[in-house]
Write a protein that holds these residues in place. Sequence first.
Motif, PDB file in Angstrom:
ATOM      1  N   GLY A  15       0.786  -1.221   0.000  1.00  0.00           N
ATOM      2  CA  GLY A  15       0.000   0.000   0.000  1.00  0.00           C
ATOM      3  C   GLY A  15       0.821   1.275   0.000  1.00  0.00           C
ATOM      4  O   GLY A  15       0.287   2.351  -0.271  1.00  0.00           O
ATOM      5  N   ARG A  16       2.101   1.145   0.316  1.00  0.00           N
ATOM      6  CA  ARG A  16       2.975   2.322   0.311  1.00  0.00           C
ATOM      7  C   ARG A  16       3.680   2.437  -1.034  1.00  0.00           C
ATOM      8  O   ARG A  16       3.728   1.494  -1.819  1.00  0.00           O
ATOM      9  N   ALA A  17       4.231   3.621  -1.287  1.00  0.00           N
ATOM     10  CA  ALA A  17       5.003   3.823  -2.513  1.00  0.00           C
ATOM     11  C   ALA A  17       6.365   3.157  -2.380  1.00  0.00           C
ATOM     12  O   ALA A  17       6.993   3.204  -1.322  1.00  0.00           O
ATOM     13  N   MET A  59       1.435   1.544 -14.723  1.00  0.00           N
ATOM     14  CA  MET A  59       2.188   0.705 -13.795  1.00  0.00           C
ATOM     15  C   MET A  59       3.049   1.518 -12.837  1.00  0.00           C
ATOM     16  O   MET A  59       3.183   1.151 -11.661  1.00  0.00           O
ATOM     17  N   ALA A  60       3.689   2.570 -13.358  1.00  0.00           N
ATOM     18  CA  ALA A  60       4.706   3.245 -12.553  1.00  0.00           C
ATOM     19  C   ALA A  60       5.010   4.635 -13.087  1.00  0.00           C
ATOM     20  O   ALA A  60       4.509   5.029 -14.142  1.00  0.00           O
ATOM     21  N   PRO A  76       3.500   3.454  -7.165  1.00  0.00           N
ATOM     22  CA  PRO A  76       2.766   4.345  -6.253  1.00  0.00           C
ATOM     23  C   PRO A  76       2.077   3.648  -5.079  1.00  0.00           C
ATOM     24  O   PRO A  76       2.051   4.193  -3.987  1.00  0.00           O
ATOM     25  N   HIS A  77       1.536   2.485  -5.307  1.00  0.00           N
ATOM     26  CA  HIS A  77       0.846   1.748  -4.238  1.00  0.00           C
ATOM     27  C   HIS A  77       1.222   0.273  -4.369  1.00  0.00           C
ATOM     28  O   HIS A  77       0.546  -0.484  -5.048  1.00  0.00           O
ATOM     29  N   ALA A  78       2.312  -0.088  -3.750  1.00  0.00           N
ATOM     30  CA  ALA A  78       2.837  -1.445  -3.942  1.00  0.00           C
ATOM     31  C   ALA A  78       1.868  -2.501  -3.425  1.00  0.00           C
ATOM     32  O   ALA A  78       1.254  -2.337  -2.361  1.00  0.00           O
ATOM     33  N   THR A 108      10.846  -6.818  -2.211  1.00  0.00           N
ATOM     34  CA  THR A 108       9.898  -7.664  -1.488  1.00  0.00           C
ATOM     35  C   THR A 108       8.849  -6.759  -0.857  1.00  0.00           C
ATOM     36  O   THR A 108       9.189  -5.876  -0.061  1.00  0.00           O
ATOM     37  N   VAL A 109       7.604  -6.948  -1.247  1.00  0.00           N
ATOM     38  CA  VAL A 109       6.501  -6.190  -0.671  1.00  0.00           C
ATOM     39  C   VAL A 109       5.892  -7.032   0.441  1.00  0.00           C
ATOM     40  O   VAL A 109       5.498  -8.173   0.232  1.00  0.00           O
TER      41      VAL A 109
END
Lengths: 111, 115
Positions: A15-17, A59-60, A76-78, A108-109
């Motif tokens: 959810g974070r960039a 995508m980015a 933007p929102h991993a 790694t998210v």
Amino acid sequence: DAKTTQPPSMDCAEGRAANLPCNHSTISGNEYVYWYRQIHSQGPQYIIHGLKNNETNEMASLIITEDRKSSTLILPHATLRDTAVYYCIVRVAGNDYKLSFGAGTTVTVRA
Amino acid sequence: ETGVTQSPTHLIKTRGQQVTLRCSSQSGHNTVSWYQQALGQGPQFIFQYYREEENGRGNFPPRFSGLQFPNYSSELNVNALELDDSALYLCASSVGTGRLSGELFFGEGSRLTVL
């Protein structure tokens, strides 16, 4: 093609960039910056590319410094599905499709 | 539109044997390139075919050879297999010219194990 330097790994919260840096201090004026990613057990996937202006797609975003010696790929929102190896590549666009992949950054998210 | 498809997905060969890997390019794409990816490393460029002619080659010996057919599909042939040839072999297709020509569409790869 100019050589690139990327950190070997980085973690990101879901959810974070995610901001992925790339150094390409020897880039030439006619070389583009490309980003690809490779999810485990799949072929690489094109993300985005640019010459000197910032670029954005679904995508980015790609931010290239004014001197073009470095760039940042922004997710933007991993999401968990963004966990992959990300490759920053610089090359001259044209009929020669050789891409020089380095080791990339393993992103790694985490939930 | 169909994507890039490769076959076989996995295969095992013994040292000294020969192998043929196949690739069907994405519809409308006339350029095919092949990459070798060893475990834990980034893909390495082998060669590229445009309109049935090889027009770029990486640092690979002549026992790595290829073909492109009139329908733009392609084969990668490796003779006299060595243990170090064990890798994921990736095929990528693209359209021939223009500013967008850096966008390659990759298949899922063929995993070759040489024993």
